[in-house]
Enzyme design. Sequence first.
Site, PDB file in Angstrom:
ATOM      1  N   HIS A  29       9.247  -3.060   3.439  1.00 60.24           N
ATOM      2  CA  HIS A  29       8.891  -3.252   1.880  1.00 60.24           C
ATOM      3  C   HIS A  29      10.311  -3.485   1.162  1.00 60.24           C
ATOM      4  O   HIS A  29      10.339  -4.305   0.317  1.00 60.24           O
ATOM      5  CB  HIS A  29       8.302  -2.120   1.481  1.00 60.24           C
ATOM      6  N   HIS A  75       8.781   1.251   3.762  1.00 63.71           N
ATOM      7  CA  HIS A  75       9.966   1.154   5.056  1.00 63.71           C
ATOM      8  C   HIS A  75      10.943   0.138   4.609  1.00 63.71           C
ATOM      9  O   HIS A  75      10.528  -0.578   3.745  1.00 63.71           O
ATOM     10  CB  HIS A  75       9.289   1.136   6.319  1.00 63.71           C
ATOM     11  N   MET A  95       0.842  -1.165   0.107  1.00 69.62           N
ATOM     12  CA  MET A  95       0.068  -0.044   0.046  1.00 69.62           C
ATOM     13  C   MET A  95       0.645   1.244  -0.014  1.00 69.62           C
ATOM     14  O   MET A  95       0.407   2.488   0.295  1.00 69.62           O
ATOM     15  CB  MET A  95      -1.055  -0.109   1.008  1.00 69.62           C
ATOM     16  N   GLY A  96       2.174   1.204  -0.332  1.00 70.60           N
ATOM     17  CA  GLY A  96       3.132   2.311  -0.319  1.00 70.60           C
ATOM     18  C   GLY A  96       3.620   2.598   0.891  1.00 70.60           C
ATOM     19  O   GLY A  96       3.533   2.139   1.800  1.00 70.60           O
ATOM     20  N   SER A 140       4.038   1.147   8.437  1.00 69.08           N
ATOM     21  CA  SER A 140       3.840   2.475   7.767  1.00 69.08           C
ATOM     22  C   SER A 140       2.960   3.277   8.890  1.00 69.08           C
ATOM     23  O   SER A 140       3.115   4.309   8.755  1.00 69.08           O
ATOM     24  CB  SER A 140       3.239   2.464   6.415  1.00 69.08           C
ATOM     25  N   ARG A 141       2.325   2.488   9.830  1.00 64.25           N
ATOM     26  CA  ARG A 141       1.384   3.124  10.893  1.00 64.25           C
ATOM     27  C   ARG A 141       2.473   3.684  11.914  1.00 64.25           C
ATOM     28  O   ARG A 141       1.748   4.494  12.691  1.00 64.25           O
ATOM     29  CB  ARG A 141       0.527   2.264  11.203  1.00 64.25           C
TER      30      ARG A 141
HETATM   31  O1  PAF Z   1      -0.055  -5.834   3.526  1.00 61.73           O
HETATM   32  C1  PAF Z   1      -0.388  -4.978   2.815  1.00 61.73           C
HETATM   33  O2  PAF Z   1       0.328  -3.938   2.724  1.00 61.73           O
HETATM   34  C2  PAF Z   1      -1.962  -5.152   2.122  1.00 61.73           C
HETATM   35  O3  PAF Z   1      -2.773  -5.553   3.195  1.00 61.73           O
HETATM   36  C3  PAF Z   1      -1.775  -5.680   0.679  1.00 61.73           C
HETATM   37  C4  PAF Z   1      -1.292  -7.138   0.893  1.00 61.73           C
HETATM   38  C5  PAF Z   1      -0.789  -5.055  -0.160  1.00 61.73           C
HETATM   39  C6  PAF Z   1      -3.345  -5.891   0.252  1.00 61.73           C
HETATM   40  O4  PAF Z   1      -3.844  -4.609   0.224  1.00 61.73           O
END
Ligand code: PAF
Length: 282
Positions: free
Chosen positions: A37, A34, A30-31, A186-187
Site C-alpha cells: 500500500h 503494508h 481496505m486498510g 493484509s491476509r
Molecule cells: O484491492 C483492494 O484492496 C480492494 O479490492 C479495493 C480495490 C480497495 C476495492 O475494495
Amino acid sequence: MRTIKSINSLKRELKIIKSKNQTIGFVPTMGAFHKGHLSLMRNARRDNDIVIVSIFVNPTQFGPKEDFEKYPRQIKIDELFAKKEKVDIIFYPSAKEIYKDCHLTYVNVTNISKVLCGRSRPNHFEGVTTIVSKLINITEPDVMYLGQKDAQQAVIIKTMVKDLNFNVAIKICPIVREKDGLAMSSRNSYLSQKHRQEAPCLYKSLKEAKKMILAGNTNSKSILSWVASNIKNNSSGIIDYTECINADTLMPISRIKGRAMIALAVKFRKTRLIDNILFHLK
Ligand code: PAF
C-alpha cells in the site's frame, strides 16, 4: 492530513482542489496497510499535487463464508502510515455512507470476472467494480493506483474504466514482497507459523517456472504441472488454480508467448493466497 468520513465534506474539499487545477492521485484500499500500500501512496505522491487514499472494507466483495468480519481494521495505525507518506486526505466512510438504503445498482464486467479467482469467489469482482466505480465518482481522481499482486482485479478495473469511459488514468505498480519472496498482503497475518514458513514456495515456484520458460519451455501444460507439483512437494497448501494466461485478456494460453503471466491461488486452511509473475516473450 485530514480524515474525511462523509461524501459531502469530501466533495466540498474537491471543489477547492479542482478550482486550483491540482491533480489528484487516488489509492483505493481496505486498510491494514503494508509496504505494498505504501508504495502505491509513494507513486501517487510523486506524480500528483494531491493524494487521496480511501479505507473501506467493502462488504459487497466478500462472499458469505469469507473473512469480512475478521478482516483487519486499524484506522489509527493506518493514519500514522499515511501521514508519513504525505497523503493529503484519507477518505474513511462508513458502510451506511457508501451503500445507502435501497442500493440497487451493481457494475459487472462480464467474462473476465468469472475466470481465475472468479470461479471460487462468484460475486467478488462485481463487488470490487461496484465500489471502485463509486469511489472514482466520489474522489474524481486524475490517476488511480493499483497493485500488480491483484492482477485480475487490475485487468477488470482497466476494462471497466475503458468500457464505461471513466475519465481516470490507471497505474499498476509492481508487487512488493517480503524478504523471503512472499507477496505482501493484509491476509498474510492470518497464516499460522507453519504456513507462513511454507508460503514463500509460491513465488519460488513462479520464479523457477519463469526461468524454465525463458530457457525455451513454452508449453503451458508442462510448466503448470511442474509448478503444481513443486507447490505440493514443498507445502501443505491446497491449489485453487495455476494458470498461464495472456496478461492483458486473462485468457488461458497453451503456448506461452507475448505478454503472458502465470497466476495462482493457493489455500492454506482458510487463507487463500494469490500471486503471479509476468514475462514478455517475443
Ligand atoms: O484491492 C483492494 O484492496 C480492494 O479490492 C479495493 C480495490 C480497495 C476495492 O475494495
